[in-house]
Design a protein around this motif. Structure first.
Motif, PDB file in Angstrom:
ATOM      1  N   ARG A 211       0.837  -1.203   0.000  1.00  0.00           N
ATOM      2  CA  ARG A 211       0.000   0.000   0.000  1.00  0.00           C
ATOM      3  C   ARG A 211       0.875   1.258   0.000  1.00  0.00           C
ATOM      4  O   ARG A 211       0.711   2.171   0.821  1.00  0.00           O
ATOM      5  N   ILE A 212       1.804   1.317  -0.924  1.00  0.00           N
ATOM      6  CA  ILE A 212       2.748   2.435  -1.011  1.00  0.00           C
ATOM      7  C   ILE A 212       2.010   3.690  -1.472  1.00  0.00           C
ATOM      8  O   ILE A 212       1.182   3.645  -2.384  1.00  0.00           O
ATOM      9  N   THR A 213       2.347   4.812  -0.848  1.00  0.00           N
ATOM     10  CA  THR A 213       1.646   6.064  -1.135  1.00  0.00           C
ATOM     11  C   THR A 213       2.441   7.028  -2.015  1.00  0.00           C
ATOM     12  O   THR A 213       1.846   7.881  -2.674  1.00  0.00           O
ATOM     13  N   VAL A 214       3.777   6.906  -2.025  1.00  0.00           N
ATOM     14  CA  VAL A 214       4.611   7.847  -2.792  1.00  0.00           C
ATOM     15  C   VAL A 214       5.601   7.067  -3.644  1.00  0.00           C
ATOM     16  O   VAL A 214       6.326   6.198  -3.143  1.00  0.00           O
ATOM     17  N   LEU A 215       5.637   7.392  -4.941  1.00  0.00           N
ATOM     18  CA  LEU A 215       6.582   6.765  -5.869  1.00  0.00           C
ATOM     19  C   LEU A 215       7.436   7.837  -6.530  1.00  0.00           C
ATOM     20  O   LEU A 215       6.955   8.571  -7.386  1.00  0.00           O
ATOM     21  N   PRO A 216       8.716   7.968  -6.147  1.00  0.00           N
ATOM     22  CA  PRO A 216       9.629   8.864  -6.864  1.00  0.00           C
ATOM     23  C   PRO A 216      10.275   8.086  -8.017  1.00  0.00           C
ATOM     24  O   PRO A 216      10.891   7.048  -7.783  1.00  0.00           O
ATOM     25  N   THR A 217      10.169   8.577  -9.231  1.00  0.00           N
ATOM     26  CA  THR A 217      10.710   7.830 -10.365  1.00  0.00           C
ATOM     27  C   THR A 217      10.987   8.777 -11.531  1.00  0.00           C
ATOM     28  O   THR A 217      11.031   9.996 -11.360  1.00  0.00           O
ATOM     29  N   SER A 218      11.155   8.211 -12.714  1.00  0.00           N
ATOM     30  CA  SER A 218      11.470   9.004 -13.903  1.00  0.00           C
ATOM     31  C   SER A 218      10.368   8.851 -14.941  1.00  0.00           C
ATOM     32  O   SER A 218       9.624   7.862 -14.942  1.00  0.00           O
ATOM     33  N   PRO A 219      10.239   9.811 -15.865  1.00  0.00           N
ATOM     34  CA  PRO A 219       9.281   9.653 -16.962  1.00  0.00           C
ATOM     35  C   PRO A 219       9.490   8.376 -17.762  1.00  0.00           C
ATOM     36  O   PRO A 219       8.523   7.726 -18.169  1.00  0.00           O
ATOM     37  N   THR A 220      10.748   7.990 -17.984  1.00  0.00           N
ATOM     38  CA  THR A 220      11.033   6.767 -18.731  1.00  0.00           C
ATOM     39  C   THR A 220      10.415   5.553 -18.051  1.00  0.00           C
ATOM     40  O   THR A 220       9.781   4.710 -18.700  1.00  0.00           O
ATOM     41  N   PHE A 221      10.574   5.445 -16.729  1.00  0.00           N
ATOM     42  CA  PHE A 221      10.013   4.280 -16.033  1.00  0.00           C
ATOM     43  C   PHE A 221       8.493   4.330 -16.007  1.00  0.00           C
ATOM     44  O   PHE A 221       7.828   3.305 -16.134  1.00  0.00           O
ATOM     45  N   LEU A 222       7.922   5.521 -15.867  1.00  0.00           N
ATOM     46  CA  LEU A 222       6.457   5.637 -15.889  1.00  0.00           C
ATOM     47  C   LEU A 222       5.901   5.178 -17.239  1.00  0.00           C
ATOM     48  O   LEU A 222       4.847   4.528 -17.295  1.00  0.00           O
ATOM     49  N   ASN A 223       6.613   5.482 -18.314  1.00  0.00           N
ATOM     50  CA  ASN A 223       6.156   5.017 -19.623  1.00  0.00           C
ATOM     51  C   ASN A 223       6.298   3.500 -19.747  1.00  0.00           C
ATOM     52  O   ASN A 223       5.445   2.839 -20.352  1.00  0.00           O
ATOM     53  N   LEU A 224       7.362   2.939 -19.161  1.00  0.00           N
ATOM     54  CA  LEU A 224       7.509   1.480 -19.154  1.00  0.00           C
ATOM     55  C   LEU A 224       6.357   0.827 -18.386  1.00  0.00           C
ATOM     56  O   LEU A 224       5.884  -0.251 -18.753  1.00  0.00           O
ATOM     57  N   MET A 225       5.894   1.486 -17.331  1.00  0.00           N
ATOM     58  CA  MET A 225       4.736   0.981 -16.588  1.00  0.00           C
ATOM     59  C   MET A 225       3.483   0.995 -17.471  1.00  0.00           C
ATOM     60  O   MET A 225       2.681   0.055 -17.438  1.00  0.00           O
ATOM     61  N   LEU A 226       3.342   2.056 -18.255  1.00  0.00           N
ATOM     62  CA  LEU A 226       2.215   2.128 -19.188  1.00  0.00           C
ATOM     63  C   LEU A 226       2.272   1.002 -20.212  1.00  0.00           C
ATOM     64  O   LEU A 226       1.272   0.312 -20.469  1.00  0.00           O
ATOM     65  N   ILE A 227       3.443   0.816 -20.808  1.00  0.00           N
ATOM     66  CA  ILE A 227       3.616  -0.207 -21.842  1.00  0.00           C
ATOM     67  C   ILE A 227       3.292  -1.593 -21.281  1.00  0.00           C
ATOM     68  O   ILE A 227       2.727  -2.440 -21.966  1.00  0.00           O
ATOM     69  N   SER A 228       3.637  -1.801 -20.002  1.00  0.00           N
ATOM     70  CA  SER A 228       3.422  -3.108 -19.366  1.00  0.00           C
ATOM     71  C   SER A 228       2.007  -3.285 -18.826  1.00  0.00           C
ATOM     72  O   SER A 228       1.689  -4.348 -18.261  1.00  0.00           O
ATOM     73  N   ASN A 229       1.171  -2.245 -18.964  1.00  0.00           N
ATOM     74  CA  ASN A 229      -0.240  -2.312 -18.530  1.00  0.00           C
ATOM     75  C   ASN A 229      -0.406  -2.564 -17.028  1.00  0.00           C
ATOM     76  O   ASN A 229      -1.402  -3.146 -16.596  1.00  0.00           O
ATOM     77  N   VAL A 230       0.569  -2.128 -16.227  1.00  0.00           N
ATOM     78  CA  VAL A 230       0.466  -2.405 -14.786  1.00  0.00           C
ATOM     79  C   VAL A 230      -0.651  -1.596 -14.133  1.00  0.00           C
ATOM     80  O   VAL A 230      -1.175  -2.005 -13.085  1.00  0.00           O
ATOM     81  N   PHE A 231      -1.032  -0.474 -14.722  1.00  0.00           N
ATOM     82  CA  PHE A 231      -2.102   0.336 -14.137  1.00  0.00           C
ATOM     83  C   PHE A 231      -3.458  -0.370 -14.245  1.00  0.00           C
ATOM     84  O   PHE A 231      -4.402  -0.021 -13.543  1.00  0.00           O
ATOM     85  N   ILE A 232      -3.522  -1.368 -15.124  1.00  0.00           N
ATOM     86  CA  ILE A 232      -4.745  -2.158 -15.290  1.00  0.00           C
ATOM     87  C   ILE A 232      -4.682  -3.447 -14.465  1.00  0.00           C
ATOM     88  O   ILE A 232      -5.666  -3.868 -13.862  1.00  0.00           O
ATOM     89  N   HIS A 233      -3.492  -4.054 -14.424  1.00  0.00           N
ATOM     90  CA  HIS A 233      -3.355  -5.382 -13.834  1.00  0.00           C
ATOM     91  C   HIS A 233      -3.139  -5.378 -12.315  1.00  0.00           C
ATOM     92  O   HIS A 233      -3.252  -6.440 -11.678  1.00  0.00           O
ATOM     93  N   TYR A 234      -2.793  -4.229 -11.739  1.00  0.00           N
ATOM     94  CA  TYR A 234      -2.518  -4.163 -10.300  1.00  0.00           C
ATOM     95  C   TYR A 234      -3.379  -3.084  -9.646  1.00  0.00           C
ATOM     96  O   TYR A 234      -3.759  -2.103 -10.286  1.00  0.00           O
ATOM     97  N   ASP A 235      -3.646  -3.278  -8.355  1.00  0.00           N
ATOM     98  CA  ASP A 235      -4.387  -2.296  -7.579  1.00  0.00           C
ATOM     99  C   ASP A 235      -3.404  -1.273  -7.022  1.00  0.00           C
ATOM    100  O   ASP A 235      -2.692  -1.541  -6.051  1.00  0.00           O
ATOM    101  N   LEU A 236      -3.346  -0.107  -7.636  1.00  0.00           N
ATOM    102  CA  LEU A 236      -2.442   0.958  -7.203  1.00  0.00           C
ATOM    103  C   LEU A 236      -3.218   2.067  -6.498  1.00  0.00           C
ATOM    104  O   LEU A 236      -2.776   3.215  -6.449  1.00  0.00           O
ATOM    105  N   GLY A 237      -4.354   1.711  -5.922  1.00  0.00           N
ATOM    106  CA  GLY A 237      -5.232   2.701  -5.312  1.00  0.00           C
ATOM    107  C   GLY A 237      -4.651   3.403  -4.111  1.00  0.00           C
ATOM    108  O   GLY A 237      -5.121   4.482  -3.733  1.00  0.00           O
ATOM    109  N   ALA A 238      -3.611   2.817  -3.482  1.00  0.00           N
ATOM    110  CA  ALA A 238      -3.000   3.466  -2.319  1.00  0.00           C
ATOM    111  C   ALA A 238      -2.111   4.647  -2.718  1.00  0.00           C
ATOM    112  O   ALA A 238      -1.843   5.526  -1.892  1.00  0.00           O
TER     113      ALA A 238
END
Length: 451
Positions: A211-238
């Motif tokens: 239930r992590i609340t803060v994610l410090p990262t880079s635009p490149t990694f955020l796009n990799l998350m998009l490509i991997s569809n993790v926003f659909i497959h995991y509950d990131l509601g926290a």
């Protein structure tokens, strides 16, 4: 022994969870126990106060405890996560390290003391302060070694109110952003989470699990998350906040991320190894404009370039001239910015990455922002190539959707036409190259492509 405030804080937060790994959770009491063990380890191995110790390895309970023990012992700490042996040798030599400690094996190696110590080191020791050495890349040549007064840097994080935030410790141990995240967590009694493999799926699964609340990262990694569809497959509601930096964010990428995560605050951060991480406010989660909060940071814009001066900037380079600093302490960041009427800044890109097409400036991020709006482009990297007539022209590597269903030439023609409809002709990529993946560094920052 006079316990320093940062170490004393461990007793204040003793029952709080400090560190989540993929298999274990450790409390602040566990961290305090490990710090005391590391202090004893330093004593048994006769690691002298104020000596320079090279830590090899990324974040772990033992490496964080060793860092705190060395800070308590007023040592100078040189950090390195890269496994390249030549790079390690270069950095050890530049730092004039007297000890190397590998946090994976707990092995300690001693080096002979240099016959002539760097004057900056002498000045630091005269103050009785701990030090921190951060490096630029040094794979094939001597890296820049930047010396921080670690005691002064830690002091800037004191007096923060306790907050039970759960923060992903994503950025590397030897990166100013990683140190900033760690010191913030320790100062507020927050909880860190680390992953040995920082793939989108692993990171997303840990956000869901803890239930992590803060994610410090880079635009490149955020796009990799998009490509991997993790926003659909995991509950990131926290998740409540994503902070991003290290490279410009393509505007279209931010728009897409906001659509997937409308409940999350997006905060643009900014910092350099030379000046530390600045406290910032974004104009809004939908905007790439930010401003620096009042405090120890001053800024000015000179010929479009951002200059900074802060209370946490380096004492100097151990092996380089201070040409990037003015005589009165301003650091020339090399970042070009735009400022709006309300004083908010937008990072346009690094001056060395600007593409000059017949005297017209083209920022890679604006080209990438348009390319990524095309439905068949999943990722891209824009850069300049040499041209005898215009000086340079715009080129780009693109990663396409696997289901594009057309010949590559047809797709590339369609992408170019899309670009012509959405930006000036001189910004349209003349050369488009289809690649399987965009190359990025261990810090999840797109690598420069040689012209």
């Amino acid at each position: 022994m006079n316990i320093k405030p940062l170490i004393a804080n461990l007793d204040v937060f003793t029952n709080n969870p400090f560190l989540n790994t993929e298999t274990h959770t450790y409390s602040y009491a566990d961290l305090k126990k490990e710090v005391l063990r590391q202090l004893n380890y330093l004593k048994e191995n006769e690691v002298a106060q104020h000596s320079t110790v090279f830590i090899q390895g990324d974040f772990s309970l033992s490496s964080i405890a060793l860092f705190l023990a060395l800070y308590q012992n007023d040592n100078v700490i040189a950090l390195n996560t890269a496994a390249n042996e030549q790079e390690m040798a270069n950095k050890i030599a530049v730092a004039q390290a007297q000890y190397l400690i590998d946090t994976e094996t707990a092995q300690i190696i001693r080096y002979p003391m240099s016959t002539q110590e760097n004057p900056l080191m002498e000045s630091l020791k005269a103050c009785g302060h701990a030090g921190l050495i951060l490096f630029s890349s040094g794979t094939t040549s001597e890296p820049k070694a930047m010396l921080h007064d670690l005691s002064r840097l830690v002091e800037s994080y004191q007096h923060k109110r306790p907050r039970r935030l759960s923060i992903f410790l994503f950025l590397l141990f030897d990166h100013i952003g990683g140190i900033n995240t760690l010191l913030n967590i320790l100062s507020i009694g927050g909880t860190a989470t680390i992953a040995r493999i920082k793939s989108p799926d692993v990171v997303a699964s840990l956000i869901e699990k803890y239930r992590i609340t803060v994610l410090p990262t880079s635009p490149t990694f955020l796009n990799l998350m998009l490509i991997s569809n993790v926003f659909i497959h995991y509950d990131l509601g926290a998740l409540r906040m994503i902070t991003y930096g290290t490279e410009p964010m393509p505007e279209s990428l931010l728009v897409t991320l906001r659509a997937y995560l409308p409940h999350v605050k997006f905060l643009q951060t900014f910092g350099t190894s030379e000046t530390g991480i600045m406290n910032t406010d974004s104009l809004s989660s939908d905007s790439l404009f930010m401003r620096f909060q009042e405090g120890d940071t001053e800024y000015r814009i000179v010929d479009g370039e951002l200059w900074l001066r802060s209370g946490t900037q380096i004492m100097g380079y151990l092996n380089y001239s201070m040409d990037n600093f003015t005589k009165d302490g301003w650091f020339k960041t090399g970042d070009l910015v735009e400022i709006n009427a309300d004083g908010y800044l937008k990072i346009l890109g690094r001056s060395k990455e600007i593409i000059n097409v017949g005297g017209e400036k083209v920022y890679p991020a604006e080209v990438e922002s348009v390319l990524m709006q095309h439905p068949q482009v999943k990722d891209c990297k824009a850069y300049g190539e040499q041209n005898g007539l215009t000086g340079q022209f715009v080129a780009a590597e693109v990663v396409l959707d696997a289901d594009y269903g057309e010949t590559s030439n047809d797709v590339l023609r369609a992408i170019r036409q899309f670009c012509r409809e959405h930006m000036d002709n001189y910004k349209v990529p003349i050369r488009l190259k289809i690649v399987e993946a965009i190359r990025y560094s261990s810090r999840y920052k797109k690598l420069l492509i040689a012209s």
